[in-house]
Design a protein around this motif. Structure first.
Motif, PDB file in Angstrom:
ATOM      1  N   ASN A 158      -8.540  -5.090  -3.439  1.00  0.00           N
ATOM      2  CA  ASN A 158      -8.735  -5.306  -2.003  1.00  0.00           C
ATOM      3  C   ASN A 158      -9.098  -4.011  -1.289  1.00  0.00           C
ATOM      4  N   HIS A 168      -0.350  -6.101  -0.201  1.00  0.00           N
ATOM      5  CA  HIS A 168      -1.703  -5.789  -0.664  1.00  0.00           C
ATOM      6  C   HIS A 168      -2.211  -6.798  -1.705  1.00  0.00           C
ATOM      7  N   ARG A 169      -1.299  -7.255  -2.553  1.00  0.00           N
ATOM      8  CA  ARG A 169      -1.579  -8.294  -3.551  1.00  0.00           C
ATOM      9  C   ARG A 169      -2.454  -7.837  -4.721  1.00  0.00           C
ATOM     10  N   ASP A 170      -3.568  -7.174  -4.440  1.00  0.00           N
ATOM     11  CA  ASP A 170      -4.554  -6.887  -5.487  1.00  0.00           C
ATOM     12  C   ASP A 170      -5.178  -5.529  -5.191  1.00  0.00           C
ATOM     13  N   ASP A 208       3.300 -12.103   3.400  1.00  0.00           N
ATOM     14  CA  ASP A 208       1.923 -12.465   3.726  1.00  0.00           C
ATOM     15  C   ASP A 208       1.516 -11.655   4.957  1.00  0.00           C
ATOM     16  N   ARG A 214       6.731 -14.782  -1.037  1.00  0.00           N
ATOM     17  CA  ARG A 214       6.152 -13.445  -0.956  1.00  0.00           C
ATOM     18  C   ARG A 214       5.659 -13.127   0.451  1.00  0.00           C
ATOM     19  N   CYS A 250       3.081  -3.048  -1.597  1.00  0.00           N
ATOM     20  CA  CYS A 250       2.417  -3.653  -2.760  1.00  0.00           C
ATOM     21  C   CYS A 250       2.342  -5.172  -2.645  1.00  0.00           C
ATOM     22  N   GLU A 251       3.396  -5.791  -2.129  1.00  0.00           N
ATOM     23  CA  GLU A 251       3.373  -7.249  -2.012  1.00  0.00           C
ATOM     24  C   GLU A 251       2.392  -7.704  -0.944  1.00  0.00           C
TER      25      GLU A 251
END
Length: 207
Positions: free
Chosen positions: A178, A173-175, A9, A7, A170-171
């Motif tokens: 945040n 940002h993860r969550d 980073d 993913r 979106c990847e």
């Protein structure tokens, strides 16, 4: 053989915007002009939002390819800007590769014009040197859908990951927790229908 999920980073990614030039963009026919401009700026604004190092490059500006579109120059006034004197493959330019390696990052998020040349060639070269490459399909354009699909197939077979700007954001940002408002604003600014979701959220949050 399937590979492990690798993913994006935000601490290891760099964005490469290749040859989004005033002349070359006229060749893009696999997206409408308005959609393509929106997608490119959405990726650029995502890079700004996540604080990703961003490198700009052009090919033979003084010829028919023309200058980099002004919106990108305005968004990244301090970014490395590599005006290649003639190399078609950006990876053949030592200054471009040096700027990438100077970031110390291994994940390359690439978009450009045209997909089958200006994106594919450096993407394949970067893969060969051990970088992880993510090509943003909707911020890269070319002559038609047939050429687009052939370029995507060639890169995918070599290990390039194909994404769109929305999935990149979106990847990274993860969550949602945040930064709900920040991500919501980014998405709303480039996806009109997404404003409806954020409007609904704002109403519920106000209760």
């Amino acid at each position: 053989m399937s590979k492990p999920y690798n993913r994006l980073d935000k601490n290891d990614a760099v964005v490469l915007l290749i040859d989004h030039q005033a002349g070359l963009i006229s060749l893009v026919q696999d997206f409408t002009p308005s959609d393509f401009k929106n997608n490119v700026l959405a990726l650029a604004n995502s890079a700004k939002f996540f604080g990703l190092p961003t490198i700009l490059t052009t090919s033979f500006e003084q010829g028919p390819n023309g200058p980099l579109v002004p919106e990108l120059v305005e968004l990244f006034p301090e970014a490395p800007y590599i005006a290649r004197p003639g190399q078609i493959n950006a990876w053949d330019n030592e200054d471009f590769v040096a700027a990438i390696k100077a970031t110390g990052r291994k994940q390359l998020i690439i978009a450009g014009v045209v997909t089958d040349v200006c994106v594919t060639f450096p993407a394949l070269a970067a893969i060969a040197e051990g970088f992880d490459v993510f090509v943003v399909t909707d911020a890269s354009g070319t002559f038609d859908k047939t050429v687009q699909q052939a370029a995507w197939a060639r890169m995918s077979a070599a290990g390039v990951q194909l994404m769109n700007w929305f999935s990149v954001a979106c990847e990274l940002h993860r969550d949602w927790r945040n930064d709900i408002e920040g991500l919501g604003a980014l998405l709303s600014n480039h996806i009109p229908n997404y404003r409806n979701l954020m409007t609904s959220y704002a109403k519920l949050s106000a209760k």
